[in-house]
Design a protein around this motif. Structure first.
Motif, short mmCIF file in Angstrom:
data_model
loop_
_atom_site.label_atom_id
_atom_site.label_comp_id
_atom_site.label_asym_id
_atom_site.label_seq_id
_atom_site.Cartn_x
_atom_site.Cartn_y
_atom_site.Cartn_z
N MET A 50 0.83 -1.20 0.00
CA MET A 50 0.00 0.00 0.00
C MET A 50 0.87 1.26 0.00
SD MET A 50 -3.29 0.37 -0.09
CE MET A 50 -3.57 1.92 -0.91
N ARG A 51 1.93 1.24 0.81
CA ARG A 51 2.84 2.40 0.82
C ARG A 51 3.45 2.62 -0.55
NH1 ARG A 51 4.42 0.81 6.15
NH2 ARG A 51 5.93 -0.64 5.26
N ARG A 52 3.83 1.53 -1.20
CA ARG A 52 4.54 1.64 -2.48
C ARG A 52 3.64 2.17 -3.59
NH1 ARG A 52 6.19 -3.20 -2.47
NH2 ARG A 52 4.80 -4.12 -4.02
N MET A 82 0.94 4.16 -3.44
CA MET A 82 0.14 5.37 -3.22
C MET A 82 0.27 6.40 -4.34
SD MET A 82 -2.04 5.60 -0.80
CE MET A 82 -2.17 7.34 -0.45
N VAL A 136 -8.64 3.50 1.22
CA VAL A 136 -7.26 3.89 1.54
C VAL A 136 -7.11 4.44 2.96
CG1 VAL A 136 -5.44 5.55 0.97
CG2 VAL A 136 -6.50 4.22 -0.83
N GLU A 169 -4.23 4.93 7.21
CA GLU A 169 -3.78 6.30 7.48
C GLU A 169 -2.56 6.35 8.39
OE1 GLU A 169 -6.45 8.67 9.83
OE2 GLU A 169 -7.40 6.89 10.69
N VAL A 214 0.46 5.60 5.57
CA VAL A 214 0.61 6.36 4.32
C VAL A 214 0.08 7.78 4.53
CG1 VAL A 214 0.44 4.34 2.84
CG2 VAL A 214 -1.63 5.59 3.39
N GLN A 228 -1.67 13.27 -0.12
CA GLN A 228 -1.37 13.20 -1.54
C GLN A 228 -2.59 12.81 -2.38
OE1 GLN A 228 1.23 9.62 -2.48
NE2 GLN A 228 1.24 9.49 -0.25
N THR A 247 4.73 13.04 6.26
CA THR A 247 3.27 12.97 6.24
C THR A 247 2.65 14.17 5.55
OG1 THR A 247 2.91 14.18 8.34
CG2 THR A 247 3.38 11.79 8.47
#
Length: 983
Positions: free
Chosen positions: A666-668, A670, A699, A703, A706, A710, A939
């Motif tokens: 998920m981080r990758r 975004m 998403v 929280e 990530v 954005q 963040t």
């Protein structure tokens, strides 16, 4: 001057001359990496690569930040000359750090400068001066380079520096032989061979020194010894140079007894001499001039020069990269730098014709043979015979051959010299099968070099007048040298234009490529040359993959977008990489360079129908939606209800793995999520919009790991798209997603817009649906009430916040789900802690928090367990139990770090700093606040950054660092003003 020593143990030498070891091996490794590229940006990712052999831990970025902080602290402590703060030597940029020190201040870089100066002195016919330079350079070594430093980066640099040291030692001995020293050199050469037993140049120097000293028999024995060492240890025979020297000694060649005469500086250069009666032409010197605005590429030049002058036989270097990246400029810069090592000349050929078609190697050989003095009537007819003649002519020469813009190995192979002393330097977009001593894959310039190049072309005053606009223009040009030169040239020929004006023009994607041209040469034309070689399937994939604006995609995702089997898709993607139209930094992951992506989208607009473009976006959104759903199901306790009514999917989606792997995925993705959602909102396809709404709604489950900010633009754009093209429940869901995303920014305007969107959710679904009405309306209203409670808490409206929270608790109770009720009660307790007119005593709040901890522990709900533990710690802090609060914050911190909850970690750290400060642990408070700020910055949340700056400022004031404290408190005040909150 402050100096850094790397040629031995790593040392920092203060302006007063005090030498010290800057901390443990980790900080030393970071300092060495910065020092070896002094004056240039070193990114955090590059520093991580130097620190870790394999996959770095999730904390790697924090480790780097911590090491830099330690280095600055060490430098401030030992360098006390009364000038500006010494720690400013290490400057911070958005991507990494810069060591603000000239090359003369780093012994390893000064070593390189001195050896280069020695080569120039030798080339100018002054071997004595060259020897002096080399002896000064070698005298700086204090042991093995970077002694004691672990890590792959240190090992690579140690090998490179050791190779440079050995080459300098060889060069010094050869120059001393040239100056007439022989017998006295034998011990030095023998000592050098003890350290470097496999270097043939040293064996040759020993043989020559012995022979000139009247010890011919020993010279022959030295050759026999060299052969045995090479054969026994390496399994190879002596090279042709060593064998030729052996043959000359056997023949008692008296020419070997005389050292070469020193060059007469008043005499004309050899290239200008054609002696009477001598028909030999002067050595060819075909190198085009080096670009006068050449910028950067210091590491690449050093590597190429080393590969071409390091003494290896059949040296071959290849420079690859996309069109416009500066391959030719780097090749010419390198070729001019090493030309003195090839006294028999330099040959140059552009292997592409004016129309972009590959040149026939037979024609190139015609020009080479002419330059070497062969009359046309003696040219062989066949390519094979011309190649043989070419190699025969070079067999006894040292010639550099530069082959620019090669298209294939088959084109290059006939043009390669066969002589060991010759070298070849090749540029090509891709030349994977070419055997080479060194291959340098070239990418765009670093940010600072890109800005400097614009300044060189447009005028350096532009940098001083509009520094931020020039940096933004460089980024808009993708840091591609051709584009940077084009932008600089437009500014140079339009002095009335501001940089900001040109930036506005190139920021329009439709005009971007049209603005980037230098005369008749355009960035678009360079890319067109690459795409003209594609097959129809490759060309379609190239345009289609650009449509969703994905920041990065894998094989499975590309297969879903292209509607092709994965194996065929991978073949197409690799073909696009080979054509340098796609980039890959990890196996199976691909992305467009910014300018190539803009070019591909322009082609897609012209060549694909509107229906085809919408279908591509729909498939991309479908694939991502499947992935986000899988990530939620793998990591979230409420996964079933959250995803029960999701929009139907067509693709299987990516493999996201288990809970931690899913969060890492998920981080990758975004940036790709943000890009695809924006395209879905713009394309107007109902299915794509509905899929995008589902994505953005899910998403916020992540929280803690990530930054949601954005997604603000994408989430806001979805609302009118959903209202125009989808059912009412999808539009209501879009309002919820926009409200949640906007709430994270903390600015008043964003918070008011967030409140409006969330109230619209209650209006759409009514404010008290039952669970039987469907998961979507029930959960959306339940979560909306909790979000409104948190929102009113940010506004300081405690009564309104409590009202929304109590309604959310009551609605959760209707479901009969104890865990759901516990989550809503946690929100209510948070409000009680913050409210100065709280209705519940702090000790009772702590007791209720512990009850909820038991619920979340049993259900393994880490996210809410961390939240309720933080709430109890806050109640202890406000009640004066500072030590107990600090202990509990540390427990929260350990959990947050273990689970990668970066946001919770940053929030916990600034609260821990406050607790430690109250207990008198000022040093711990400073460290915690620094870590909080480092974690808050990614963040993008102004309130989190303001609280972290405030905590650090207060902690620094407690340790009497008034100046630094004021800086952080002023920054906190500035952020609070932007949020319209009291400091």
């Amino acid at each position: 001057m402050t100096r850094i020593r790397l040629l031995g143990p790593v040392q920092f030498v203060s302006a007063q001359g005090t030498a010290s070891r800057p901390g443990a091996p980790g900080p030393q490794t970071v300092l060495a990496a910065l020092a070896l590229r002094a004056g240039s940006l070193v990114t955090v990712d590059e520093l991580i690569d130097r620190l870790y052999h394999d996959d770095p831990p999730s904390s790697a970025r924090r480790v780097v930040v911590n090491y830099v902080h330690r280095l600055r602290t060490h430098i401030d402590r030992v360098d006390t000359d009364g000038s500006a703060r010494p720690s400013s030597l290490i400057g911070t940029t958005a991507d990494g750090y810069v060591l603000r020190l000239p090359e003369e201040g780093v012994d390893a870089l000064r070593f390189g400068l001195l050896t280069a100066r020695a080569r120039r002195r030798a080339r100018d016919g002054d071997p004595s001066a060259a020897v002096a330079c080399l002896e000064e350079a070698l005298g700086m070594w204090r042991g093995p380079a970077l002694a004691g430093l672990p890590g792959p980066g240190a090992e690579d640099q140690r090998r490179a520096l050791t190779e440079q040291r050995a080459s300098a030692m060889e060069h010094r001995l050869e120059l001393l032989l040239e100056c007439g020293h022989s017998a006295e050199l034998v011990p030095d050469i023998l000592r050098a061979l003890e350290a470097y037993p496999y270097r043939e140049r040293l064996h040759g120097a020993l043989m020559l020194a012995l022979y000139r000293s009247g010890r011919g028999a020993e010279a022959l024995l030295a050759y026999d010894h060299a052969r045995r060492v090479l054969a026994d240890e390496l399994g190879i025979d002596a090279g042709p140079a060593l064998r030729a020297l052996h043959a000359a000694i056997l023949a008692e060649d008296r020419a070997l007894l005389t050292a070469p005469a020193e060059v007469d500086e008043e005499a004309p250069a050899r290239a200008d001499l054609v002696r009477a009666g001598d028909q030999d032409p002067p050595p060819p010197a075909q190198l085009p001039p080096m670009p006068c605005d050449f910028t950067g590429r210091h590491d690449q030049i050093a590597a190429l020069v080393s590969a071409l002058t390091g003494g290896g036989e059949h040296a071959a270097a290849v420079i690859t990269g996309m069109g416009g990246v500066g391959k030719t400029a780097l090749a010419l810069r390198t070729a001019h730098a090493v030309a003195g090592s090839y006294p028999d000349g330099q040959l140059y050929a552009n292997l592409r014709g004016p129309d972009g078609t590959p040149c026939d190697p037979a024609g190139i050989l015609t020009s080479f043979l002419t330059a070497l003095g062969i009359p046309h009537e003696r040219f062989p007819a066949s390519l094979v015979d011309r190649t043989a003649l070419f190699r025969t002519l070079l067999s006894q020469r040292a010639v550099l051959v530069v082959l620019d813009n090669a298209t294939s190995v088959a084109q290059v192979e006939p043009l390669l010299p066969g002589a060991a002393r010759c070298a070849v330097l090749i540029t090509a977009r891709a030349l994977a099968a070419m055997p080479a001593t060194l291959t340098v894959p070239l990418v765009g310039l670093g940010p600072d070099d890109a800005v400097e190049l614009i300044g060189k072309v447009a005028g350096m005053r532009r940098l001083a007048e509009e520094p931020d606009a020039v940096a933004a223009l460089a980024a808009a040009c993708g840091h591609l040298p051709l584009a940077l030169r084009a932008a600089g040239a437009r500014l140079a020929t339009r002095p009335a234009w501001t940089v900001a004006a040109l930036l506005a023009r190139v920021s329009d994607q439709a005009r971007l490529l049209g603005e980037l041209r230098v005369g008749e040469l355009t960035v678009e034309a360079v890319f067109e040359l690459s795409t003209s070689q594609l097959t129809p399937r490759q060309a379609r994939a190239f345009t289609a993959l650009s449509v969703p604006h994905c920041a990065e995609f894998d094989v499975r995702g590309a297969a879903a977008v292209l509607d092709l089997p994965e194996r065929e898709t991978e073949a197409v993607l690799e073909a696009l990489v080979d054509a340098v139209l796609l980039e890959t930094h990890a196996p199976g992951l691909y992305h467009f360079h910014d300018l190539v992506g803009a070019y591909a989208r322009a082609k897609a607009q012209a060549e694909l129908t509107e229906g085809e473009r919408r279908e591509v976006v729909r498939r991309a959104a479908d694939y991502l939606c499947a992935g986000v759903v899988a990530a939620v199901r793998a990591s979230q306790p409420l996964a079933g209800p959250l995803t029960a009514e999701i929009h139907p999917r067509r693709s299987a989606g990516p493999e996201v793995g288990n809970g931690y792997e899913a969060m890492a995925w998920m981080r990758r993705v975004m940036p790709t999520v943000a890009a695809v959602v924006e395209q879905a909102a713009a394309c107007g396809d109902p299915d794509a919009v509905a899929l995008a709404v589902d994505i953005v709604t899910l998403v916020p489950c992540f929280e803690e790991i990530v930054p949601l900010g954005q997604l603000a633009q994408a989430a806001t754009a979805l609302v009118p798209a959903a209202q125009a093209h989808c059912r009412g429940d999808i539009a209501g869901t879009a309002h919820y997603a926009a409200g949640v995303i906007l709430k994270t920014h903390s600015a008043p305007a964003s918070l008011h817009r967030s409140r409006a969107h969330l109230l619209k959710v209650l209006e759409t679904f009514e404010d008290a649906p039952a669970p039987g009405d469907g998961h979507r309306p029930f959960l959306l209203v339940l979560f909306t009430l909790a979000m409104l409670a948190e929102l009113e808490l940010q506004f300081g409206n405690f009564a309104a916040a409590r009202g929304f929270a109590e309604r959310s608790v009551a609605l959760a109770a209707v479901s009969g789900d104890r865990e759901l009720v516990a989550r809503r009660r946690t929100v209510l307790l948070r409000i009680e802690v913050e409210d100065p007119d709280r209705q519940t005593a702090l000790d009772r709040i702590g007791s209720r928090c512990r009850e909820l901890m038991n619920v979340f522990t049993r259900s393994e709900d880490e996210k809410w367990l961390i939240r309720v533990m933080m709430t109890e710690a806050d109640s202890l802090l406000r009640g004066g139990g500072h030590a107990a609060a600090a202990r509990l914050y540390r427990r929260v911190l350990e959990r947050a770090r273990d689970r990668g909850h970066a946001r919770n970690e940053a929030e916990c750290l600034f609260r821990l700093s406050e607790a430690l400060l109250a207990t008198g642990d000022t040093g711990g408070a400073v460290d915690a606040a620094r870590d909080a700020l480092a974690g808050a910055q990614p963040t993008g949340e102004p309130l989190l950054m303001a609280r972290s700056h405030e905590a650090l400022g207060r902690a620094l004031r407690a340790v009497r660092e008034e100046s630094a404290a004021d800086e952080h408190l002023e920054r906190a005040e500035e952020l609070y003003r932007g949020l319209r909150r009291p400091a």
